[in-house]
Design an enzyme around this catalytic site. Structure first.
Site, short mmCIF file in Angstrom:
data_model
loop_
_atom_site.label_atom_id
_atom_site.label_comp_id
_atom_site.label_asym_id
_atom_site.label_seq_id
_atom_site.Cartn_x
_atom_site.Cartn_y
_atom_site.Cartn_z
N LYS A 192 -5.60 -6.91 -0.37
CA LYS A 192 -5.27 -6.40 -1.70
C LYS A 192 -4.60 -7.48 -2.56
O LYS A 192 -4.34 -8.58 -2.07
CB LYS A 192 -4.39 -5.15 -1.57
C1 LIG Z 1 -7.03 -0.20 1.01
C2 LIG Z 1 -7.26 1.14 0.43
C3 LIG Z 1 -6.58 2.28 0.88
C4 LIG Z 1 -5.68 2.25 2.06
O1 LIG Z 1 -4.66 1.30 1.96
P1 LIG Z 1 -3.80 0.98 3.27
O2 LIG Z 1 -2.59 0.30 2.73
O3 LIG Z 1 -4.64 0.09 4.13
O4 LIG Z 1 -3.49 2.26 3.93
C5 LIG Z 1 -6.79 3.47 0.23
N1 LIG Z 1 -7.65 3.57 -0.80
C6 LIG Z 1 -8.34 2.51 -1.24
C7 LIG Z 1 -9.26 2.68 -2.41
C8 LIG Z 1 -8.18 1.26 -0.63
O5 LIG Z 1 -8.89 0.21 -1.05
#
Ligand SMILES: *Cc1c(COP(=O)(O)O)cnc(C)c1O
Length: 394
Positions: A192
């Site tokens: 991210k």
């Molecule tokens: C990465 C992601 C999540 C989950 O995030 P985590 O921190 O890995 O639990 C949820 N929704 C979307 C759209 C994502 O890209």
């Protein structure tokens, strides 16, 4: 098919994403490890303060993941069997999974073909007397059209829980995601826009909901450990209700404290790279490029994800395209296959091909190209040439 040997564009494999970790972040993690306090404590408190300041949110609660945050926000609704939560099929599976785990039934609304975001025009038809919440996703860091969503939500008394996993730094009509609205959930997974290793945060304005999520993230305990073990702390605590174990560690926050100040620069570089891709590929028939929404916004460019034009542009399937890039030592990502087609969701809700045609169209063609702040112009040029070569040989 051209049979000349394929040359790798890079000596070693270039991943589609990689985190940018500064020397200061590494030193802060070291300092945390040496400090004698490595789980939730002073660094998490500071990270939460800095998130509140950056996002303009009255409450920011750090957690183990965005998945945990989405789950706790939904759990607070105390969903009864048959209660519905509306979201999009064009998302990571966690968005749907947490609805099921919190006791609800996911109801899907198809996306727009060009932005991949939930098509707000279809939303009103999906609302029923059992609807409790709407969970839109800001796909790739491009904001979904929130004003009409909030208007419908207030008309029907629904909570809006934004899956903002891609959208830290995104702005909608001049306002930063997190600074307004109901509940927002951010992810700090290494792919991210900023990372804490694993991690996430919830932002919100409702004091009672914030108190509930705070309680639920740590056993339902009225005092977190740091408050008990310090010199002024009291070792006693009460369990007010059974809770989960979703607290972020100080080791994670140590990273986050040195990611957040770099976020705007990360997004600026991601934006430059996205624009370079868009310019270089503007008239390539082999790709359908992602489109920006018409309303004012700032895109966080978490992903650069065109569609492989399998209808008219190229004989390659998306999977063949990804394989051809892998042979050239270039990594790509698949975000996402339409969630309603996973076996659990087909089996449980009877969904199948044809139910959400735009999401399925995207699902079969989408590919995430390399995009991260330390990707150089020269490297990106080699990626673009390699992709051109893949298409020319097909
Ligand atoms: C990465 C992601 C999540 C989950 O995030 P985590 O921190 O890995 O639990 C949820 N929704 C979307 C759209 C994502 O890209």
């Amino acid at each position: 098919m051209d049979t000349a040997a394929v040359l790798p564009a890079f000596e070693t494999f270039l991943p589609f994403s990689r985190p940018t970790i500064s020397a200061e972040a590494i030193a802060e993690v070291g300092a945390c490890l040496e400090s004698g306090w490595i789980t939730t404590g002073p660094r998490v408190k500071r990270f939460e303060q800095e998130l509140r300041a950056y996002l303009g949110a009255p409450h920011a609660l750090a957690l183990t993941s965005a998945t945990a945050g989405l789950f706790l926000a939904l759990r607070a609704l105390k969903l009864q069997p048959g209660d519905e939560v509306i979201t999009t099929p064009m998302t990571f599976a966690a968005t749907l999974n947490v609805i099921v785990l919190a006791g609800g039934r996911p109801v899907l609304v198809d996306v727009e073909r060009d932005t991949y975001n939930l098509d707000v025009k279809r939303l009103a038809h999906a609302i029923t007397p059992r609807t409790r919440a709407i969970m839109p996703v800001h796909f790739a860091g491009s904001p979904v059209d929130l004003d009409p969503i909030h208007a419908l939500a207030s008309e029907h008394g629904l909570r809006v829980i934004e899956d903002a996993a891609h959208a830290i730094g995104t702005e909608y009509r001049g306002r930063r995601i997190g600074s307004f609205g109901d509940v927002q959930v951010f992810s700090f997974h290494p792919n991210k826009n900023i990372t804490t290793g694993e991690g996430g945060a919830v932002t919100l304005r409702d004091d009672a909901l914030a108190a509930e999520i705070q309680l639920q993230r740590f056993h339902g305990m009225d005092r977190e450990a740091w408050a008990r073990f310090g010199k002024t702390g009291n070792q006693h605590y009460e369990i007010l209700e059974p809770g989960y174990k979703f607290n972020m560690m100080d080791i994670q926050a140590a990273l986050g404290l040195h990611q957040l100040p770099l976020l705007d620069a990360f997004i600026a570089r991601r934006t430059q790279l996205a624009r370079r891709y868009l310019e270089a590929m503007a008239d390539w028939p082999e790709f359908v490029l992602p489109k920006a929404p018409a309303y004012p916004h700032k895109h966080a460019w978490h992903l650069f994800a065109p569609l492989v034009n399998t209808d008219a542009g190229t004989a390659l399937t998306r999977d063949e395209f990804m394989e051809a890039l892998k042979q050239r030592n270039i990594g790509t990502g698949l975000h996402y296959r339409a969630a309603h087609l996973y076996p659990y969701y087909r089996g449980t809700y009877g969904w199948g091909p044809g139910d959400f045609p735009n999401a399925e169209h995207i699902s079969d063609r989408i590919v995430s190209l390399p995009l991260f702040p330390t990707l150089g112009d020269d490297q990106q040029d080699r990626i673009i040439s390699a992709i051109r070569d893949v298409f020319d040989r097909a």
